[in-house]
Design a protein around this motif. Structure first.
Motif, mmCIF file in Angstrom:
data_model
loop_
_atom_site.group_PDB
_atom_site.id
_atom_site.type_symbol
_atom_site.label_atom_id
_atom_site.label_comp_id
_atom_site.label_asym_id
_atom_site.label_seq_id
_atom_site.Cartn_x
_atom_site.Cartn_y
_atom_site.Cartn_z
ATOM 1 N N LEU A 41 -5.432 0.731 -3.476
ATOM 2 C CA LEU A 41 -3.860 1.289 -3.049
ATOM 3 C C LEU A 41 -3.224 1.889 -4.494
ATOM 4 C CD1 LEU A 41 -2.576 -1.659 -0.839
ATOM 5 C CD2 LEU A 41 -3.283 0.583 -0.085
ATOM 6 N N GLN A 45 2.575 1.776 -4.872
ATOM 7 C CA GLN A 45 2.606 1.098 -3.532
ATOM 8 C C GLN A 45 2.264 -0.425 -3.687
ATOM 9 O OE1 GLN A 45 0.050 2.685 -0.459
ATOM 10 N NE2 GLN A 45 0.362 0.998 0.722
ATOM 11 N N THR A 46 1.151 -0.634 -4.512
ATOM 12 C CA THR A 46 0.933 -2.077 -4.598
ATOM 13 C C THR A 46 2.147 -2.986 -5.212
ATOM 14 O OG1 THR A 46 -1.341 -1.261 -5.250
ATOM 15 C CG2 THR A 46 -0.895 -3.769 -5.825
ATOM 16 N N LEU A 49 4.580 -3.577 -2.434
ATOM 17 C CA LEU A 49 4.038 -4.386 -1.433
ATOM 18 C C LEU A 49 4.325 -5.955 -1.896
ATOM 19 C CD1 LEU A 49 1.046 -2.630 0.211
ATOM 20 C CD2 LEU A 49 3.304 -3.189 1.453
ATOM 21 N N LEU A 199 10.113 2.403 -4.516
ATOM 22 C CA LEU A 199 9.834 3.166 -3.195
ATOM 23 C C LEU A 199 9.726 4.640 -3.102
ATOM 24 C CD1 LEU A 199 9.193 1.903 -0.301
ATOM 25 C CD2 LEU A 199 11.680 2.536 0.036
ATOM 26 N N ALA A 202 6.251 5.114 -4.462
ATOM 27 C CA ALA A 202 5.265 4.723 -3.689
ATOM 28 C C ALA A 202 5.150 5.617 -2.157
ATOM 29 C CB ALA A 202 5.551 3.417 -3.237
ATOM 30 N N LEU A 203 6.094 6.173 -1.599
ATOM 31 C CA LEU A 203 6.193 6.910 -0.358
ATOM 32 C C LEU A 203 5.253 8.096 -0.618
ATOM 33 C CD1 LEU A 203 9.981 6.438 0.765
ATOM 34 C CD2 LEU A 203 7.822 5.276 1.688
ATOM 35 N N TRP A 206 1.686 6.994 -0.188
ATOM 36 C CA TRP A 206 1.741 5.745 0.638
ATOM 37 C C TRP A 206 0.152 6.012 1.398
ATOM 38 C CZ3 TRP A 206 4.657 1.513 0.484
ATOM 39 C CH2 TRP A 206 4.331 0.598 1.452
ATOM 40 N N GLN A 207 -0.167 4.792 1.488
ATOM 41 C CA GLN A 207 -1.692 4.612 2.219
ATOM 42 C C GLN A 207 -1.711 3.370 3.190
ATOM 43 O OE1 GLN A 207 -5.144 4.546 -0.489
ATOM 44 N NE2 GLN A 207 -4.540 6.343 -1.606
ATOM 45 N N THR A 208 -2.065 3.491 4.201
ATOM 46 C CA THR A 208 -2.116 2.350 5.078
ATOM 47 C C THR A 208 -2.965 1.248 4.768
ATOM 48 O OG1 THR A 208 -2.042 3.879 6.986
ATOM 49 C CG2 THR A 208 -2.414 1.507 7.522
#
Length: 319
Positions: A41, A45-46, A49, A199, A202-203, A206-208
């Motif tokens: 990721l 984003q990491t 989360l 954020l 990260a957006l 962003w990966q699922t």
């Protein structure tokens, strides 16, 4: 004449060392889990989360957060701390995915050094020659770890140096905030504001995330919270001069785990540089503890001196 003494908990060095060992294991475990997510990721984003999944651990702090009344000045400082910490955390997650765990840990030891330098430059605190020499030694230790000119400097090394500076700058803001706000409020606000700060970065990338990544990051959040708790218990149980040297074990564990789990080479220069940095940190901690004890010892003498000279001074003025 009677003297009143304030009752304080007795120092328990072995208990403090035990808590600090537990804190080190928690922090190294957290770093291992984050590195296990690795490049699966994006770093931003990491980080988002990791903080978002740690929000349930803030529930015990909510009553303190509900009681506090934040002023505009508090909001400015909290926002500044969030910006500094967000940038530092983002760079830290980037560095973990690129450079060995031992080097991440060794460079991270520079945090207290940057705090010392920042306090001198921004807050006017004294930087006597011995402390200045310790700061210089710490930066020599960083050069031993990085070895510029003798090997290629990875962007992860640059990011980790930035992390140390930014996190240290955030600690200076916390020092100011702690004069007005409880620790629970400062920690809770950081945990709420840092994901919002990260954020926007990260957006776009962003990966699922998969179930494995979510589980690892949730466990990392739990270990991070446990690490801060056990570290606080260590500080309460024993002086910093006792607990601070124990943090060097984190470097030994990080190098060992990096070699065993991730196949990272054991670099003696990382251990040597980390030892130099930690030695400087221990020296500064010892000097500050010694100065604090001297100030506490001098206070009663000064009070007695004023008490003894007060009546005589008043008598001479009446004569």
């Amino acid at each position: 004449m009677t003297t009143a003494y304030i009752s304080r908990p007795a120092s328990a060095p072995l208990v403090g060392i035990g808590w600090m060992v537990a804190a080190g294991l928690c922090f190294v475990g957290m770093t291992v889990l984050i590195k296990s997510v690795g490049a699966a990721l994006p770093a931003a984003q990491t980080a988002v989360l990791r903080f978002a999944l740690g929000l349930p651990f803030l529930l015990p702090m909510l009553p303190a957060l509900a009681r506090v009344r934040l002023t505009p000045s508090h909001w400015k400082l909290l926002s500044l701390r969030a910006v500094l910490h967000s940038a530092g955390v983002g760079l830290w997650f980037f560095a973990i995915a690129r450079i060995p765990l031992g080097e991440v840990t060794a460079i991270n030891y520079l945090n207290p050094i940057w705090v010392t330098v920042g306090a001198a430059l921004l807050m006017g605190e004294r930087l006597p020659p011995r402390r200045l020499a310790a700061v210089a030694a710490a930066f020599i230790g960083a050069l031993v770890v990085l070895r510029p000119g003798l090997r290629e400097i990875d962007p992860g090394h640059v990011a980790m140096m930035g992390t140390a500076m930014l996190i240290a700058s955030g600690y200076l803001v916390v020092k100011r905030l702690s004069e007005d706000l409880p620790a629970e409020v400062i920690v809770a606000m950081m945990s709420l504001m840092v994901p919002l700060g990260l954020l926007p970065f990260a957006l776009p990338v962003w990966q699922t995330p998969g179930a494995t990544e979510l589980i690892l990051l949730f466990a990392a959040a739990g270990l991070g919270t446990a690490g801060h708790y056990t570290m606080t218990r260590a500080f309460a149980a024993a002086p910093l001069t006792v607990t601070q040297p124990v943090t060097f074990l984190q470097l030994v564990w990080a190098v060992a785990v990096g070699a065993l789990l991730f196949g990272e080479p054991v670099d003696p220069f990382t251990l040597l540089g980390g030892a130099i940095i930690m030695g400087a940190v221990i020296f500064i901690t010892w000097r500050e503890a010694r100065a604090r004890r001297a100030a506490i010892a001098a206070a009663p003498d000064a009070l007695l001196s004023r008490s003894a000279s007060g009546p005589a001074a008043r008598g001479s003025s009446r004569g």
